[in-house]
Design an enzyme around this catalytic site. Structure first.
Site, PDB file in Angstrom:
ATOM      1  N   GLU A   1     -12.980 -14.592  10.622  1.00 18.07           N
ATOM      2  CA  GLU A   1     -13.129 -13.894   9.332  1.00 18.07           C
ATOM      3  C   GLU A   1     -12.989 -14.850   8.152  1.00 18.07           C
ATOM      4  O   GLU A   1     -11.880 -15.108   7.678  1.00 18.07           O
ATOM      5  CB  GLU A   1     -12.076 -12.774   9.218  1.00 18.07           C
ATOM      6  CG  GLU A   1     -12.188 -12.009   7.902  1.00 18.07           C
ATOM      7  CD  GLU A   1     -11.149 -10.890   7.743  1.00 18.07           C
ATOM      8  OE1 GLU A   1     -10.197 -10.849   8.535  1.00 18.07           O
ATOM      9  OE2 GLU A   1     -11.308 -10.080   6.830  1.00 18.07           O
TER      10      GLU A   1
ATOM     11  N   LYS B   1     -16.664 -11.903  11.163  1.00 13.67           N
ATOM     12  CA  LYS B   1     -16.252 -10.831  10.233  1.00 13.67           C
ATOM     13  C   LYS B   1     -16.409 -11.353   8.808  1.00 13.67           C
ATOM     14  O   LYS B   1     -15.474 -11.914   8.225  1.00 13.67           O
ATOM     15  CB  LYS B   1     -14.808 -10.415  10.532  1.00 13.67           C
ATOM     16  CG  LYS B   1     -14.279  -9.356   9.577  1.00 13.67           C
ATOM     17  CD  LYS B   1     -13.039  -8.672  10.128  1.00 13.67           C
ATOM     18  CE  LYS B   1     -12.407  -7.767   9.093  1.00 13.67           C
ATOM     19  NZ  LYS B   1     -11.395  -6.878   9.632  1.00 13.67           N
TER      20      LYS B   1
ATOM     21  N   SER C   1     -14.259  -4.769   4.412  1.00 13.26           N
ATOM     22  CA  SER C   1     -14.652  -3.962   3.245  1.00 13.26           C
ATOM     23  C   SER C   1     -14.208  -4.613   1.942  1.00 13.26           C
ATOM     24  O   SER C   1     -14.851  -4.391   0.909  1.00 13.26           O
ATOM     25  CB  SER C   1     -14.143  -2.526   3.357  1.00 13.26           C
ATOM     26  OG  SER C   1     -12.737  -2.452   3.428  1.00 13.26           O
ATOM     27  N   GLY C   2     -13.123  -5.371   1.939  1.00 13.33           N
ATOM     28  CA  GLY C   2     -12.791  -6.235   0.813  1.00 13.33           C
ATOM     29  C   GLY C   2     -12.386  -5.555  -0.482  1.00 13.33           C
ATOM     30  O   GLY C   2     -12.383  -6.196  -1.516  1.00 13.33           O
ATOM     31  N   GLY C   3     -12.124  -4.245  -0.443  1.00 17.20           N
ATOM     32  CA  GLY C   3     -11.743  -3.553  -1.676  1.00 17.20           C
ATOM     33  C   GLY C   3     -12.846  -2.661  -2.222  1.00 17.20           C
ATOM     34  O   GLY C   3     -12.683  -2.045  -3.275  1.00 17.20           O
TER      35      GLY C   3
ATOM     36  N   ARG D   1       0.849  -1.213   0.000  1.00 16.32           N
ATOM     37  CA  ARG D   1       0.000   0.000   0.000  1.00 16.32           C
ATOM     38  C   ARG D   1       0.878   1.254   0.000  1.00 16.32           C
ATOM     39  O   ARG D   1       0.564   2.234  -0.664  1.00 16.32           O
ATOM     40  CB  ARG D   1      -0.914   0.000   1.228  1.00 16.32           C
ATOM     41  CG  ARG D   1      -1.719  -1.290   1.371  1.00 16.32           C
ATOM     42  CD  ARG D   1      -3.223  -1.126   1.263  1.00 16.32           C
ATOM     43  NE  ARG D   1      -3.833  -2.386   0.873  1.00 16.32           N
ATOM     44  CZ  ARG D   1      -4.398  -3.275   1.700  1.00 16.32           C
ATOM     45  NH1 ARG D   1      -4.482  -3.005   2.976  1.00 16.32           N
ATOM     46  NH2 ARG D   1      -4.917  -4.405   1.244  1.00 16.32           N
TER      47      ARG D   1
ATOM     48  N   ARG E   1      -9.205  -0.943   4.409  1.00 12.24           N
ATOM     49  CA  ARG E   1      -9.059  -0.025   3.272  1.00 12.24           C
ATOM     50  C   ARG E   1     -10.161   1.028   3.234  1.00 12.24           C
ATOM     51  O   ARG E   1      -9.897   2.193   2.930  1.00 12.24           O
ATOM     52  CB  ARG E   1      -9.038  -0.816   1.959  1.00 12.24           C
ATOM     53  CG  ARG E   1      -7.714  -1.502   1.715  1.00 12.24           C
ATOM     54  CD  ARG E   1      -7.826  -2.561   0.656  1.00 12.24           C
ATOM     55  NE  ARG E   1      -8.509  -3.759   1.130  1.00 12.24           N
ATOM     56  CZ  ARG E   1      -8.738  -4.845   0.404  1.00 12.24           C
ATOM     57  NH1 ARG E   1      -8.356  -4.872  -0.857  1.00 12.24           N
ATOM     58  NH2 ARG E   1      -9.324  -5.896   0.918  1.00 12.24           N
TER      59      ARG E   1
HETATM   60  P1  13P Z   1     -10.510  -4.647   4.325  1.00  9.78           P
HETATM   61  O1  13P Z   1     -11.599  -3.882   5.030  1.00  9.78           O
HETATM   62  O2  13P Z   1      -9.538  -3.776   3.598  1.00  9.78           O
HETATM   63  O3  13P Z   1     -11.060  -5.773   3.486  1.00  9.78           O
HETATM   64  O4  13P Z   1      -9.635  -5.353   5.431  1.00  9.78           O
HETATM   65  C1  13P Z   1     -10.274  -5.977   6.477  1.00  9.78           C
HETATM   66  C2  13P Z   1      -9.387  -6.985   7.053  1.00  9.78           C
HETATM   67  O5  13P Z   1      -9.165  -7.006   8.240  1.00  9.78           O
HETATM   68  C3  13P Z   1      -8.779  -7.982   6.150  1.00  9.78           C
HETATM   69  O6  13P Z   1      -8.341  -9.065   6.904  1.00  9.78           O
END
Ligand code: 13P
Length: 349
Positions: free
Chosen positions: A176, A218, A260-262, A32, A296
């Site tokens: 998660e 999550k 959030s996943g992108g 990043r 993110r």
């Molecule tokens: P993002 O919200 O960027 O997907 O990251 C969450 C996270 O903890 C990934 O393991």
């Protein structure tokens, strides 16, 4: 022990606040930084994490922050542990404990998350340092013939064994299982896969006698693939997500905190807002709080504003607070697009 764990889990999800994931591993953080033109050094990572944890007012919106092994040991410019700065801000420190998704043998395109070896000892160390919860991410890719049963079983079992070890060590497990957005699949494919994944995960949690009242799930939101020509409406995403979770997540679970996943920050806030409006509405109330645990979608604008420059710290903190506050509003169904555009509303945030 269990009642303390349940109390921590409830605090993390139950006071109208959400979580901030700032647990990028060094390779991910460096990636990043490279994209934003920031030097990829330990000092730059420390300075960036100091910027985050010292953001004024962050504890109004954020209940817990997920740290990485390097960060939990780091100090601010005055020598105070970043973990202690979080506590001062009313934010509970947590720690990512998985060791990353590695290729799953005999299954091209799939991964299994590693990190169970030695985990008991690492959890004890983190608990002694002051962490109160932990995170482990399993990754599920969608595609032709994917996910396989082997991938689901391996990741679900690892998540459950991790969760049991966390509870034994006095840490709340954040479980998660992430179904990735990559691909051109439609929302129905994501719905079906996420249901299968969640059923497998809860079956394994049950098998390992994990106490659900002290678990935070999550998950991904239920979304079309990034390359799908039909990008569903915010309302469709919210409805499918609530439908999926209602079918698969036991009522006893302490809470649900989405990754959030992108997704862009604005889209993630809008979808979280719609999810909460549906979840609270009429007879369709869900049994668990539905909050956020974004990395993110909270950090991205701040990272780009900071750019590694000291004189940008204040502006970057404002941007970080703004995204945290938009998601805080979304938990009440109060997020509007005007929060992004109106200078008065931005200032009020
Ligand atoms: P993002 O919200 O960027 O997907 O990251 C969450 C996270 O903890 C990934 O393991």
């Amino acid at each position: 022990m269990t009642s303390a764990l349940v109390a921590t889990a409830r605090t993390l999800v139950g006071e109208g606040r959400g979580l901030l994931a700032m647990d990028e591993s060094n390779p991910t953080c460096n990636k990043r930084f490279a994209a934003a033109g920031i030097p990829q050094t330990e000092e730059a990572r420390r300075a960036y994490r100091e910027l985050i944890v010292t953001t004024p007012g962050l504890g109004r919106c954020i209940s817990g922050a997920i740290l990485y092994d390097e960060t939990i040991r780091q100090r601010d410019g005055t020598g105070v542990l970043l973990l202690d700065r979080l506590l001062e801000a009313g934010i509970i420190p947590g720690i990512k404990v998985d060791r990353g998704a590695k290729p799953l043998a005999l299954h091209p395109g799939e991964t299994v998350t590693e990190g169970l070896d030695g985990l008991r000892e690492r959890l004890t160390e983190y608990a002694d340092m002051g962490a109160r919860f932990a995170k482990w991410r399993g990754v599920i890719a969608l595609g032709e013939g994917l996910p396989t049963r082997s991938c689901l079983a391996a990741n679900a079992q690892a998540l459950a064994r991790y969760a049991a070890l966390c509870q034994e060590a006095g840490l709340v497990p954040i479980v998660e299982p992430e179904v990735l957005m990559n691909g051109d699949h439609g929302i129905a494919t994501c719905l079906a896969a996420t249901e299968t994944v969640l059923r497998a995960v809860f079956q394994e949690l049950d098998r390992q006698d994990v106490v659900l009242e002290a678990v935070i799930l999550k998950p991904n939101m239920v979304l079309p693939g990034l390359d799908c020509p039909d990008q569903s409406t915010v309302r469709d995403v919210a409805e499918e997500t609530v439908r999926c979770l209602s079918r698969c997540v036991p009522a006893a679970v302490a809470g649900i905190a989405f990754l959030s996943g992108g997704q862009s920050g604005e889209l993630a806030s809008a979808r979280l807002d719609a999810i909460n409006l549906i979840a609270r509405g009429g007879g369709g109330r869900t049994p668990w709080p539905l909050v956020f645990s974004f990395a993110r979608a909270i950090q991205h604008p701040a990272l780009n504003i900071w750019h590694g420059e000291d004189d940008q710290i204040g502006s970057a903190q404002q941007a970080l607070y703004h995204r945290a506050n938009c998601n805080h509003a979304a938990l009440r169904g109060d997020y509007t697009h005007a929060m992004e555009t109106s200078p008065a509303l931005r200032r009020a945030s």
